[in-house]
Design an enzyme around this catalytic site. Sequence first.
Site, PDB file in Angstrom:
ATOM      1  CE1 TYR A   1      46.950  50.769  41.703  1.00 52.15           C
ATOM      2  CE2 TYR A   1      48.925  49.481  41.930  1.00 52.15           C
ATOM      3  CZ  TYR A   1      47.653  49.714  42.130  1.00 52.15           C
ATOM      4  OH  TYR A   1      46.865  48.786  42.995  1.00 52.15           O
TER       5      TYR A   1
ATOM      6  CB  SER B   1      41.884  42.900  42.328  1.00 49.13           C
ATOM      7  OG  SER B   1      41.792  43.720  43.291  1.00 49.13           O
TER       8      SER B   1
END
Length: 334
Positions: free
Chosen positions: A54, A152
């Site tokens: 990120y 994930s």
Amino acid sequence: MEFRYLGRSGLKISEIIYGNWLTHGSQVENETSLKCVRAALDAGITTFDTADTYANGAAETVLGEALKDERRASLEIFTKVYFPTGPKGPNDTGLSRKHILESIEASLERLGTDYVDLYQAHRYDHETPLEETMQAFADVVRQGKALYIGVSEWNAEQLRAGHELATDLGIQLISNQPQYSMLWRVIEQEVVPTSAELGISQIVWSPIAQGVLTGKYKPGADLPAGSRATDEKGGADMIKRFLNDETLTAVQKLQPVADDLGITMAQLAVAWVLSNNNVAGAIVGASRPEQIESNAAASGVKLDADVKKAVDDALGSLPETDPSQTKSPEKRLA
């Protein structure tokens, strides 16, 4: 704030999780980011989710700065590894032993902590043997740099294989982080039943469908200025799938459902994902502190069968349910 166990473990997390995917280090100035984290803490949120990719590490740095004065043992800090980081060289991505062991060191430095509570495989790596990946995760746990392991967007078959290897290695694979909302239900047919069997919880992202389930996007109307749908760097591409008049018209039918409960449409959306017994927490982000305060109020909201039926009636056949939509890139992105 209410708390739930994560998987078949003794770890409790806040059922509202603060995430800084599209905000910290990219869309939102640091001062505002600090205020959002403060609002999360004030709302009783103890669980914070981020990833090394990120804003190419900046999100972890901002989160670490925001939490530096908090009691570490009172927080649950999650991060992830897989997507490209740094200069995006050939080994700056994936789930190889090299990338995992180097990435955990970099993440801990940016976060300003000695360990993370949960270290997650951000996607499945088709180019690395799963045995290599899980052995590296096991070493990270044994070194005390992560307490638990999660993944994930893994499908049911991948979860089963990863769980088996984790068990053989003596570590706990306790969570999966998929996209899940009223409009995106692809985990329900296969991932959720498999996870429940294995003792794996879901910690879900985008419970408000990138903002569509707030009701702010109106059929036939211009996109709201400053919204995610207008920000090409902040998720506009992801939200496009929901920005059609049929979907937006159906979403407006959820307003009376929320009104009858005395909550906002966003709170209804978050409470809806939390009504799935396999969901341990819903990740919410914010560009303003008041958004966190509002979303956190969804904790503890219970939806009965009539409310869930009203949601299904409003949305009809629009929600995506195809389990094959749970997938990872066939090739690494660098």
